[in-house]
Design an enzyme around this catalytic site. Sequence first.
Site, mmCIF file in Angstrom:
data_model
loop_
_atom_site.group_PDB
_atom_site.id
_atom_site.type_symbol
_atom_site.label_atom_id
_atom_site.label_comp_id
_atom_site.label_asym_id
_atom_site.label_seq_id
_atom_site.Cartn_x
_atom_site.Cartn_y
_atom_site.Cartn_z
ATOM 1 N N HIS A 172 0.774 -1.117 0.005
ATOM 2 C CA HIS A 172 -0.030 -0.071 -0.231
ATOM 3 C C HIS A 172 0.724 1.249 -0.048
ATOM 4 O O HIS A 172 0.250 2.322 -0.107
ATOM 5 C CB HIS A 172 -1.092 0.013 1.169
ATOM 6 C CG HIS A 172 -2.042 -1.060 0.983
ATOM 7 N ND1 HIS A 172 -3.493 -0.774 1.283
ATOM 8 C CD2 HIS A 172 -2.219 -2.149 0.322
ATOM 9 C CE1 HIS A 172 -4.294 -1.781 0.714
ATOM 10 N NE2 HIS A 172 -3.503 -2.810 0.396
ATOM 11 N N SER A 179 0.142 -1.293 -6.203
ATOM 12 C CA SER A 179 0.576 -2.507 -7.147
ATOM 13 C C SER A 179 1.141 -2.266 -8.535
ATOM 14 O O SER A 179 0.930 -1.095 -9.074
ATOM 15 C CB SER A 179 -1.092 -3.182 -7.251
ATOM 16 O OG SER A 179 -1.640 -3.246 -6.305
ATOM 17 N N LYS A 236 -14.002 -8.557 -8.577
ATOM 18 C CA LYS A 236 -13.287 -9.198 -9.230
ATOM 19 C C LYS A 236 -12.507 -10.404 -8.540
ATOM 20 O O LYS A 236 -12.340 -11.574 -8.984
ATOM 21 C CB LYS A 236 -12.102 -8.409 -10.268
ATOM 22 C CG LYS A 236 -11.465 -9.184 -11.018
ATOM 23 C CD LYS A 236 -10.812 -8.422 -11.995
ATOM 24 C CE LYS A 236 -10.211 -9.161 -13.223
ATOM 25 N NZ LYS A 236 -9.170 -8.245 -14.396
ATOM 26 N N ASP A 237 -11.842 -9.981 -7.244
ATOM 27 C CA ASP A 237 -11.335 -10.731 -6.486
ATOM 28 C C ASP A 237 -12.162 -11.956 -6.012
ATOM 29 O O ASP A 237 -11.749 -13.274 -5.738
ATOM 30 C CB ASP A 237 -10.762 -10.239 -5.389
ATOM 31 C CG ASP A 237 -9.311 -9.480 -5.681
ATOM 32 O OD1 ASP A 237 -8.615 -9.983 -6.665
ATOM 33 O OD2 ASP A 237 -8.803 -8.906 -4.634
ATOM 34 N N GLU A 272 6.343 -33.916 -0.526
ATOM 35 C CA GLU A 272 5.283 -33.511 -1.163
ATOM 36 C C GLU A 272 5.642 -32.625 -2.506
ATOM 37 O O GLU A 272 6.780 -32.340 -2.811
ATOM 38 C CB GLU A 272 4.478 -32.401 -0.388
ATOM 39 C CG GLU A 272 3.894 -33.048 0.776
ATOM 40 C CD GLU A 272 2.659 -33.691 0.688
ATOM 41 O OE1 GLU A 272 2.797 -34.941 0.039
ATOM 42 O OE2 GLU A 272 1.663 -33.268 1.002
#
Lengths: 439, 261
Positions: free
Chosen positions: A218, A222, A246-247, A290
């Site tokens: 922030h 971005s 959108k998220d 894994e």
Amino acid sequence: MSAGTHQSGGMGTGVVKWIDSRLPVFTYLQKEYAEFEAPRNFNWFWNFGAILTFLLVMMIMTGIFLAMQYQPNTALAFDSVERIMRDVNYGWLLRYLHANGATFFFIAIYIHIFRGMYYGSYKAPRELLWMLGVVILLLAMATAFMGYVLPWGQMSFWGATVITNLFSAIPLVGDSIVTLLWGGFSVDNPTLNRFFALHYLLPFLIFGVVILHVIALHVTGSNNPLGVDPKGPQDTLPFHPYYTMKDSVGLAAFVTIMAAFVFFAPNFFGEPENYLEAAPLNTPAHIVPEWYFLPFFAILRSIDFDILFIEAKLGGVIAMFAAIFVLFVLPWLDRSPVRSAKFRPVYKWFFWIFLINAVILGYVGGKPTDAPVFSGVEGFQIIHLGYITTFWYFAHFLIVIPLLGIFERPKPVPKSISEAVLGGGAAGTTATAKPMEKA
Amino acid sequence: MGIVSTFRHTAAAAGLAACAALISTSVQAAGEAKDPENQDWHFEGIFGTVDRASAQRGLQVYLEVCSGCHGLKQVAYRNLAELGFTEAEVKAIAAEFEVEDGPNDDGEMFFRPAIASDRFASPFPNEQAAKAANNGAAPPDLSLQVKAHPGGADYIYALLTGYEDPPADKELSPGLAYNAYFRGNAIAMPNPLFEDGVEYTDGTQATVEQMAWDVTNFMQWAAEPTMETRKQIGFKVVLFLIILTAILYAAKRKMWSNVDH
């Protein structure tokens, strides 16, 4: 929600205002998650921060409820997991969500990282943001490794034995470190106890670093698919409602896929042998970690030769850790002034080669080293493919990326996001690439 | 100190050996296991359910053939109700087993017939006893065997029907049987299933294939008793999530329709 902050302090009315004027949580949320200006041109790859946040919370919540039923004692651990699966109400759901959640956390974090690499999100001024992300990756790996030990199956035990033994390769203090990790002289009850304690602790550390990651985000804002900083309001959209919406779509789609595995193929990513209780005198034929550790495991195994005075085993350990630590210095290895691979015609190709190389490394990590790569061609074994792909992994960071910064001629970069987005596709007008200025 | 030091070195050596074994990962080339054939199971697929008739017969095979050597310690007798057994039948099955209980008021441990809430009594008190009675190889507990092998139920079925005479060039140690599906091809368990080895209460012809099929269905249920609930809930959850995703996507399209991006 449109009420601004007053001189007297505190947004809203009534109780909200009373709280906010004393502790400005609502002002903070409004500023950082509602009004926060995000570039208007995010693609779907910008969903994974939100997805990872959701998964982290899901993992902590399912984990807390599992911990209420789990017994961190070598005599009880395996059976207590089966009690969760059979007798605890919805225990099977908690455990399968937790186990598959780990897999999907790594799917999301790897996509998130590759997104950052493709669009140059690690470059100035986001170096610290990127480095905090690498810290999260490291913590997530440690957490996942210790969590995998807890069911006390065969792979839990032997995976823990192999990985903790790696530390014995460190000169002078190696053996002491291993004893400390084990809490004794072999992987045993004290090991399980401390791994459980740490497995409970680390997610909260991850949560703390995630907060720092978001604070750093922030500050800089971005990155975006063009890699060009927003120049003003015409380049951005308020985070809410545009990106919360959108998220939500991306998150719902991602969770749908995860749910399909949780409910219909919950053991798809698991190692069957971990449904056998740990047997310290009975080594499995193939010890494999894994899937999300396989590329790093392949790098570890590929250094099977001494380098000068460094023994092969130590060399492998160094290479494995270096494979992650090299990410910390990536912002300084890449000297190209252009962020996004969209405008880097050569880097774009090398990015995809690196991605394919990483996938092959994962394949190599899951196979016995002396198996032939192609059936019938005995001379070319998995270990040889491991040499090549390990070399390329490091060459990409240490040779290709620095050289591209010097020799690559980037395509013209658009002046602004709005020019590229709104200007009807007539992208770059600048004749040559120029270093990005901070907005 | 000397003992600790010796122990420490042994442990370290064992760890290092494991590490070395791993890093060189050499496979025993001889006796690669044959891949089990893919079978069409009733429990497969997102709507798959337990074939109860088969699993009930499988329990009979387990009780009459397997339970002499193999435990089923994760399963409680009461769980058998999920396979369609009545309460009385469950109690009768449980009562055939003896479990250790105690101490009583005299401080003595004692044996009593099992009740529905007990878990299946294992045939041997501990692994050493199991080894001593079985030529050094402890018969594994069957609760999770289906989930513990990559081939799953296909593997169990293939193994049970895969006993044959060893090829001429294969020399078996005494006490081992030849089975192409087993790693190393030499298995300590003698062929357990013979034609009409059990007399099915429902009149089904007890061929080797039938018994192997039934006991595998039973073991599948024993390994994953919550499967049917899981799939039923899963169908609703995934359907809900698909619809939710579609609605959210439509809302997103609408919301974004007035901005260029």
